[in-house]
Motif scaffolding. Structure first.
Motif, PDB file in Angstrom:
ATOM      1  N   GLU A 112       0.830  -1.205   0.000  1.00  0.00           N
ATOM      2  CA  GLU A 112       0.000   0.000   0.000  1.00  0.00           C
ATOM      3  C   GLU A 112       0.863   1.255   0.000  1.00  0.00           C
ATOM      4  OE1 GLU A 112      -4.001  -1.663   2.283  1.00  0.00           O
ATOM      5  OE2 GLU A 112      -2.304  -0.912   3.447  1.00  0.00           O
ATOM      6  N   GLU A 113       1.975   1.227   0.719  1.00  0.00           N
ATOM      7  CA  GLU A 113       2.904   2.365   0.678  1.00  0.00           C
ATOM      8  C   GLU A 113       3.399   2.611  -0.738  1.00  0.00           C
ATOM      9  OE1 GLU A 113       5.201   2.401   4.943  1.00  0.00           O
ATOM     10  OE2 GLU A 113       5.553   0.695   3.627  1.00  0.00           O
ATOM     11  N   GLY A 114       3.738   1.538  -1.442  1.00  0.00           N
ATOM     12  CA  GLY A 114       4.210   1.671  -2.815  1.00  0.00           C
ATOM     13  C   GLY A 114       3.123   2.163  -3.753  1.00  0.00           C
ATOM     14  N   ILE A 115       1.912   1.667  -3.564  1.00  0.00           N
ATOM     15  CA  ILE A 115       0.789   2.084  -4.413  1.00  0.00           C
ATOM     16  C   ILE A 115       0.472   3.558  -4.210  1.00  0.00           C
ATOM     17  CG2 ILE A 115      -1.697   1.809  -4.739  1.00  0.00           C
ATOM     18  CD1 ILE A 115      -1.260  -1.223  -4.205  1.00  0.00           C
ATOM     19  N   VAL A 116       0.398   3.983  -2.960  1.00  0.00           N
ATOM     20  CA  VAL A 116       0.088   5.382  -2.672  1.00  0.00           C
ATOM     21  C   VAL A 116       1.184   6.297  -3.207  1.00  0.00           C
ATOM     22  CG1 VAL A 116      -0.179   7.054  -0.793  1.00  0.00           C
ATOM     23  CG2 VAL A 116      -1.387   4.868  -0.693  1.00  0.00           C
ATOM     24  N   ALA A 117       2.440   5.903  -3.023  1.00  0.00           N
ATOM     25  CA  ALA A 117       3.546   6.714  -3.550  1.00  0.00           C
ATOM     26  C   ALA A 117       3.498   6.773  -5.070  1.00  0.00           C
ATOM     27  CB  ALA A 117       4.876   6.133  -3.077  1.00  0.00           C
ATOM     28  N   GLY A 118       3.230   5.636  -5.703  1.00  0.00           N
ATOM     29  CA  GLY A 118       3.162   5.602  -7.160  1.00  0.00           C
ATOM     30  C   GLY A 118       2.066   6.503  -7.699  1.00  0.00           C
ATOM     31  N   PHE A 119       0.894   6.486  -7.051  1.00  0.00           N
ATOM     32  CA  PHE A 119      -0.199   7.347  -7.509  1.00  0.00           C
ATOM     33  C   PHE A 119       0.157   8.819  -7.330  1.00  0.00           C
ATOM     34  CE2 PHE A 119      -3.986   9.894  -6.729  1.00  0.00           C
ATOM     35  CZ  PHE A 119      -4.674   9.672  -7.913  1.00  0.00           C
ATOM     36  N   TYR A 194       7.723   1.250 -14.252  1.00  0.00           N
ATOM     37  CA  TYR A 194       7.224   0.274 -13.282  1.00  0.00           C
ATOM     38  C   TYR A 194       7.845   0.615 -11.929  1.00  0.00           C
ATOM     39  CZ  TYR A 194       5.355  -2.589 -17.059  1.00  0.00           C
ATOM     40  OH  TYR A 194       4.642  -3.044 -18.128  1.00  0.00           O
ATOM     41  N   PHE A 195       6.991   0.813 -10.948  1.00  0.00           N
ATOM     42  CA  PHE A 195       7.429   1.371  -9.665  1.00  0.00           C
ATOM     43  C   PHE A 195       7.046   0.416  -8.543  1.00  0.00           C
ATOM     44  CE2 PHE A 195       6.693   4.151  -5.942  1.00  0.00           C
ATOM     45  CZ  PHE A 195       7.896   4.836  -5.898  1.00  0.00           C
ATOM     46  N   LYS A 196       8.013   0.102  -7.689  1.00  0.00           N
ATOM     47  CA  LYS A 196       7.724  -0.753  -6.531  1.00  0.00           C
ATOM     48  C   LYS A 196       8.648  -0.374  -5.381  1.00  0.00           C
ATOM     49  CE  LYS A 196       9.236  -4.998  -6.333  1.00  0.00           C
ATOM     50  NZ  LYS A 196       9.396  -6.429  -6.654  1.00  0.00           N
ATOM     51  N   VAL A 197       8.070   0.055  -4.277  1.00  0.00           N
ATOM     52  CA  VAL A 197       8.821   0.304  -3.048  1.00  0.00           C
ATOM     53  C   VAL A 197       8.005  -0.252  -1.889  1.00  0.00           C
ATOM     54  CG1 VAL A 197       9.957   2.376  -3.955  1.00  0.00           C
ATOM     55  CG2 VAL A 197       7.792   2.604  -2.711  1.00  0.00           C
ATOM     56  N   ASN A 198       8.660  -0.432  -0.759  1.00  0.00           N
ATOM     57  CA  ASN A 198       7.946  -0.953   0.415  1.00  0.00           C
ATOM     58  C   ASN A 198       8.180  -0.076   1.648  1.00  0.00           C
ATOM     59  OD1 ASN A 198      10.635  -1.617   0.917  1.00  0.00           O
ATOM     60  ND2 ASN A 198      10.121  -3.544   1.939  1.00  0.00           N
ATOM     61  N   GLN A 203       6.036  11.599   2.842  1.00  0.00           N
ATOM     62  CA  GLN A 203       6.622  12.714   3.574  1.00  0.00           C
ATOM     63  C   GLN A 203       7.866  13.273   2.889  1.00  0.00           C
ATOM     64  OE1 GLN A 203       8.062  11.303   7.490  1.00  0.00           O
ATOM     65  NE2 GLN A 203       7.874   9.231   6.656  1.00  0.00           N
ATOM     66  N   TYR A 204       8.444  12.514   1.965  1.00  0.00           N
ATOM     67  CA  TYR A 204       9.592  12.983   1.184  1.00  0.00           C
ATOM     68  C   TYR A 204       9.127  13.626  -0.122  1.00  0.00           C
ATOM     69  CZ  TYR A 204      11.983  10.106   4.583  1.00  0.00           C
ATOM     70  OH  TYR A 204      12.431   9.583   5.766  1.00  0.00           O
ATOM     71  N   LEU A 205       8.126  13.025  -0.743  1.00  0.00           N
ATOM     72  CA  LEU A 205       7.618  13.558  -2.003  1.00  0.00           C
ATOM     73  C   LEU A 205       6.985  14.942  -1.837  1.00  0.00           C
ATOM     74  CD1 LEU A 205       6.006  10.334  -3.514  1.00  0.00           C
ATOM     75  CD2 LEU A 205       8.050  11.500  -4.346  1.00  0.00           C
ATOM     76  N   LEU A 206       6.415  15.216  -0.677  1.00  0.00           N
ATOM     77  CA  LEU A 206       5.781  16.521  -0.504  1.00  0.00           C
ATOM     78  C   LEU A 206       6.805  17.655  -0.411  1.00  0.00           C
ATOM     79  CD1 LEU A 206       6.038  17.342   2.762  1.00  0.00           C
ATOM     80  CD2 LEU A 206       4.174  15.723   2.960  1.00  0.00           C
TER      81      LEU A 206
END
Length: 404
Positions: A112-119, A194-198, A203-206
């Motif tokens: 879910e962290e990866g999905i939210v970051a990807g979106f 293709y993006f995948k993180v865990n 808080q970094y992207l903002l």
């Protein structure tokens, strides 16, 4: 003009007071004309939407049709953001979260962290967003798109340039630090990324320059961004939706409040190959805390956990108040066998239930933390800390730990 009545300036009023009156009156006029402050000062207000649940277990749930976000039982709150604030004129490039058997992905919260970051990245660079999540089972078996169509046909990408950004654990920590100053368009020019993180990236992207272009997100907190994105992306498939609503009707019958805890034990006989953190949580502090709610005429108690022993203890201690979602307890990365897909459905339902609880007690768990984000309020939110259960807040320093 009415706004001028906010201040009454006499001839003896000093010039600075007069200027102040003009400024206040001007801003008041802007507010009345446009119903909002300029974007740089804008703060979106919550729209508390509560589902109506009747007292009879067999009755239907009435949904609030004016709100696009479902599953708003209990105290759940969601920022009320105009739909036109979201980037809808997207280019033909993609950010796609991918977990399809090519390397580790982590547990549900990691994904879910990866999905939210990807979106969020896709919105920051004006790209379309997709999800390819097929391991251990296809996520579309349980969840379907809500306001964002994240289904993609990768067969259409044969002529596209592609890149894989797939990092986990410490490598993901490094990447999120780099993304603070990264020009995302320059670093990822390919047609499909293709993006995948865990790990937690929001808080970094903002802090990235592209984030400032997002009218819908620029004044939201990290938990609020998770809340909005999760609800925009997902809704339950009908068979799970029915199960979820039957649970809510049963748990809240006779106007009972739903009291929940998410107990993460880590390595235990139910998931023997899970990580062993060494120091163990004293579960008695949670059981003792829950005793004040052991009144089935007023409360239902829900225990979400990664341990079958903990699940059984909850039933033994609170036999009249306990409510449960059936199914096997699994870890979607570490468990195997035919029971995994059924257990996957259970953990999705568990998390969604946690996001609706009137009282929520958390341990060190990503499942519970994200559920608290989607719940959207710190009311009756408790955390285990230093051998006790105490009130906590979504805005507390350290609520999102660094190594998460």
């Amino acid at each position: 003009m009415q706004s001028n009545m906010l201040c009454r300036c006499s001839r003896r009023t000093k010039c600075i007071t007069f200027v102040f009156c003009v400024v206040v009156s001007s801003f008041t006029l802007i507010w009345r004309l446009f119903g909002t402050w300029p974007l740089s000062k804008q703060r979106f207000y919550y729209e508390p939407v509560r589902q109506i649940v009747t007292n009879e277990p067999t009755s239907h749930v009435i949904r609030n049709q004016s709100n696009p976000y479902q599953y708003m039982f209990g105290p759940a709150l969601v920022p009320n953001i105009p739909e036109e604030y979201f980037h809808s004129h997207l280019n033909d490039k993609y950010i796609i979260y991918r977990c399809d058997g090519n390397g580790l992905c982590g547990g549900l919260a990691d994904r879910e962290e990866g999905i939210v970051a990807g979106f969020l990245i896709s919105q920051m660079v004006g790209r379309k967003f997709g999800i390819r999540f097929t391991v251990p089972c296809d996520i579309s078996t349980f969840l379907q798109p809500n306001l964002v169509n994240w289904t993609v046909d990768t067969g259409n990408f044969r002529s596209f340039t592609m890149r894989r950004v797939e990092v986990i654990d410490h490598d993901a920590w490094k990447l999120r630090e780099q993304m603070i100053k990264m020009d995302l368009n320059v670093s990822y020019p390919e047609d499909v990324v293709y993006f995948k993180v865990n790990q937690e990236f929001i808080q970094y992207l903002l802090k990235n320059k592209h984030f400032k272009t997002l009218k819908w997100a620029v004044n939201l907190t990290v938990p609020e961004i998770y809340n909005v994105i999760y609800r925009r992306l997902f809704q339950l498939r009908p068979h799970l939706d029915q199960q979820f609503h039957k649970f809510q009707i049963r748990a809240r019958a006779r106007n009972r409040k739903l009291v929940c805890t998410q107990i993460r034990v880590w390595k235990n006989p139910t998931i023997p190959n899970d990580y062993d953190p060494g120091q163990r949580l004293d579960l008695n502090i949670i059981w003792d805390f829950l005793k004040q709610y052991n009144d089935s005429s007023k409360y239902s108690i829900f225990v979400s956990t990664d341990s079958e022993d903990v699940r059984k203890t909850g039933v033994r201690l609170f036999p009249d108040a306990i409510v449960d979602i059936g199914g096997n307890i699994v870890h979607i990365e570490r468990s195997s066998g035919q029971q995994v897909c059924g257990g996957f459905a259970k953990v999705i339902l568990d998390q969604l239930v946690l996001s609706t609880c009137d009282v929520l007690i958390l341990t060190s768990s990503g499942i519970g933390r994200i559920a608290s984000f989607v719940r959207g309020t710190s009311d009756e939110l408790y955390c285990t800390s230093k051998g006790k259960v105490e009130r906590c807040s979504l805005s507390d320093p350290g609520y999102i730990p660094y190594g998460w």
